[in-house]
Design an enzyme around this catalytic site. Structure first.
Site, mmCIF file in Angstrom:
data_model
loop_
_atom_site.group_PDB
_atom_site.id
_atom_site.type_symbol
_atom_site.label_atom_id
_atom_site.label_comp_id
_atom_site.label_asym_id
_atom_site.label_seq_id
_atom_site.Cartn_x
_atom_site.Cartn_y
_atom_site.Cartn_z
ATOM 1 N N LYS A 275 0.832 -1.203 0.000
ATOM 2 C CA LYS A 275 0.000 0.000 0.000
ATOM 3 C C LYS A 275 0.864 1.251 0.000
ATOM 4 O O LYS A 275 1.935 1.286 0.625
ATOM 5 C CB LYS A 275 -0.911 0.000 1.238
ATOM 6 C CG LYS A 275 -1.877 -1.168 1.262
ATOM 7 C CD LYS A 275 -2.792 -1.148 0.053
ATOM 8 C CE LYS A 275 -3.766 -2.306 0.064
ATOM 9 N NZ LYS A 275 -4.585 -2.343 -1.166
ATOM 10 N N ALA B 192 -2.598 2.709 -4.270
ATOM 11 C CA ALA B 192 -2.951 3.922 -3.513
ATOM 12 C C ALA B 192 -4.415 3.939 -3.089
ATOM 13 O O ALA B 192 -4.851 4.887 -2.429
ATOM 14 C CB ALA B 192 -2.634 5.160 -4.349
ATOM 15 N N GLU C 296 -11.250 -2.282 -9.564
ATOM 16 C CA GLU C 296 -11.797 -3.113 -8.489
ATOM 17 C C GLU C 296 -13.036 -2.489 -7.857
ATOM 18 O O GLU C 296 -13.832 -3.188 -7.245
ATOM 19 C CB GLU C 296 -10.733 -3.387 -7.426
ATOM 20 C CG GLU C 296 -10.357 -2.185 -6.589
ATOM 21 C CD GLU C 296 -9.377 -2.537 -5.475
ATOM 22 O OE1 GLU C 296 -8.216 -2.803 -5.798
ATOM 23 O OE2 GLU C 296 -9.781 -2.536 -4.303
ATOM 24 N N HIS D 290 -9.402 -8.163 -8.468
ATOM 25 C CA HIS D 290 -9.241 -7.879 -7.036
ATOM 26 C C HIS D 290 -9.829 -9.053 -6.234
ATOM 27 O O HIS D 290 -10.743 -9.732 -6.687
ATOM 28 C CB HIS D 290 -10.005 -6.592 -6.712
ATOM 29 C CG HIS D 290 -10.339 -6.420 -5.266
ATOM 30 N ND1 HIS D 290 -11.518 -6.872 -4.722
ATOM 31 C CD2 HIS D 290 -9.648 -5.840 -4.253
ATOM 32 C CE1 HIS D 290 -11.546 -6.566 -3.440
ATOM 33 N NE2 HIS D 290 -10.425 -5.942 -3.121
ATOM 34 N N GLU E 241 -4.503 -11.950 -7.302
ATOM 35 C CA GLU E 241 -3.814 -11.655 -6.063
ATOM 36 C C GLU E 241 -4.235 -12.676 -5.014
ATOM 37 O O GLU E 241 -5.212 -13.391 -5.176
ATOM 38 C CB GLU E 241 -4.133 -10.236 -5.584
ATOM 39 C CG GLU E 241 -5.559 -9.983 -5.196
ATOM 40 C CD GLU E 241 -5.790 -8.556 -4.706
ATOM 41 O OE1 GLU E 241 -4.864 -7.952 -4.170
ATOM 42 O OE2 GLU E 241 -6.925 -8.052 -4.870
HETATM 43 MG MG LIG Z 1 -6.465 -2.397 -4.788
#
Ligand SMILES: [Mg+2]
Length: 406
Positions: A203, A233, A284, A341, A360
């Site tokens: 992040k 971000a 996402e 996402h 992910e």
């Molecule tokens: Mg994200």
């Protein structure tokens, strides 16, 4: 064959972590059980799914609007044309009766949880992993070839035909932890490396620029190469902020710069794409086909470079998600630019089934939903789903106490 009940459970997420915009300690998820009148091993055959991660449980919408509509539908209206399974698009349409267009928001994830549970149920009826059913349904693999042993992905052993297919995966983490937790970013990423991951996301945007750049420097020492490090971000920046941050990270040649600005600010995305040469990622927080169409029309995404992260669990389910992928391709993008996402088992099966770029995974956070089951193999940045029928949620130990409620 009919649906006899739809149950949903509000499941809190574990963890005291934050990104640039939200703290997840109050977040929860709707875990949905679609109960059929079929039986396996003396128990009702149940389709399970949930509305991804990062939003909230949707008890009211599911219980007061979606459930009564589906339970009131005629049995035949929810079946596929051969009557051998349920039709996810018919269930989706039934759930949306009397709902106006637009204003997608929470409704989109409530419908998604139910629609995805239908896919799990259908795969269990067929006794195949969900990705096999998805690949066949959307023409990504020849129907019936798994059972017939006519595909390069089939391995036969111990009298059983097994289909295997892997997906690229990266470890998503690198959150901002509260003071006193005693954990460093480097330690977190090293723990992912030990699990078999070689690509990481952290992040940014939740601290001063100097601190975020120090975090990137620390992460680069483990990632080894900029292409193996992604930064997110979470929509934190306005356009000047996004451009300034992009200028600072350009020398790192990162894998991608994710959600620099508000997800619906297509002009910001377009400007960023015009000024930042590296890949950018977004999508996402787009919860409908129509929002994705606007991103494709106005967002300046670049074919062969930028990343789309729409999440079926937040956007009406797989029926709509597959339409988004088809629209991407009509606009000249490759489906391998889609990296959904939501690092969990449902999206793993969708990525593998549709042949997308990858996905992910949250190896240690967002339990009980984040990450995969022990039966999934992870090595060299690749993950292989298990042979369990459906999404294999039953193999995830953290979910077992919940699934045993039905
Ligand atoms: Mg994200």
């Amino acid at each position: 064959m009919k649906i006899v009940d739809i149950l949903n459970f509000r499941v809190p997420l574990s963890g005291q972590i934050s990104n640039a915009v939200v703290n997840f300690s109050e977040h929860d998820v709707s875990l949905v059980a679609v109960v059929s009148d079929l039986r396996r091993n003396g128990r009702p055959l149940v389709g399970w799914a949930f509305n991804s991660i990062g939003r909230f449980a949707q008890q009211g919408i599911i219980e007061q609007r979606i459930r009564p509509r589906i339970l009131a539908a005629t049995e035949k209206s929810l079946l596929d044309c051969e009557g051998k399974g349920f039709d996810p698009s018919a269930v989706r349409a039934c759930a949306m009766q009397n709902e106006k267009p637009g204003g997608h928001g929470d409704r989109a994830s409530a419908v998604a949880a139910v629609e995805l549970a239908i896919w799990d149920l259908n795969a269990k009826i067929r006794e195949v992993p969900a990705w096999v059913l998805i690949a066949e349904h959307f023409g990504c693999i020849e129907a019936g070839c798994i059972e017939a042993g006519r595909t390069e992905t089939v391995r036969t052993g111990a009298g059983r035909t097994e289909a295997t297919r892997a997906a690229s995966v990266y470890a998503a983490g690198g959150y901002y932890y509260p003071p006193g937790v005693g954990k460093t970013l480097s330690e977190e990423l090293k723990s992912y490396q030990a699990m078999g991951f070689d690509r990481f996301k952290i992040k940014v945007g939740g601290a001063q620029l100097r601190e975020d750049l120090a975090r990137i420097d620390a992460a680069m020492k483990i990632a080894g190469d900029g292409k193996n490090l992604l930064v997110d971000a979470n929509g934190r920046f306005d356009l000047p902020g996004a451009l300034a941050f992009a200028k600072e990270i350009a020398p790192y040649s990162l894998g991608w710069f994710e959600e620099a600005g508000d997800p619906l600010d297509y002009a910001l995305n377009r400007s960023l794409a015009e000024h930042y040469a590296g890949p950018i990622a977004t999508g996402e927080n787009l919860f409908s086909f129509e929002d994705v169409r606007n991103l494709l029309r106005y967002g300046g995404q670049r074919a062969g470079r930028d990343i789309f992260q729409m999440d079926a669990g937040l956007s009406y389910g797989l029926t709509d998600y597959a339409r988004m992928i088809a629209l991407m391709e009509q606009h000249g993008f490759d489906r391998r630019q889609a990296w959904p996402h939501g690092g969990h088992l449902i999206n793993l099966h969708i990525v593998v089934g549709l042949g997308l770029g990858g996905c992910e995974v949250y190896p240690c956070v967002f339990q009980p939903f984040g990450g995969y089951s022990d039966a999934c193999r992870i090595a060299n940045g690749q993950v292989t789903p298990s042979q369990a029928p459906g999404f294999g949620l039953e193999e995830k130990s953290s979910l077992k106490p919940w699934l045993e409620k039905v």
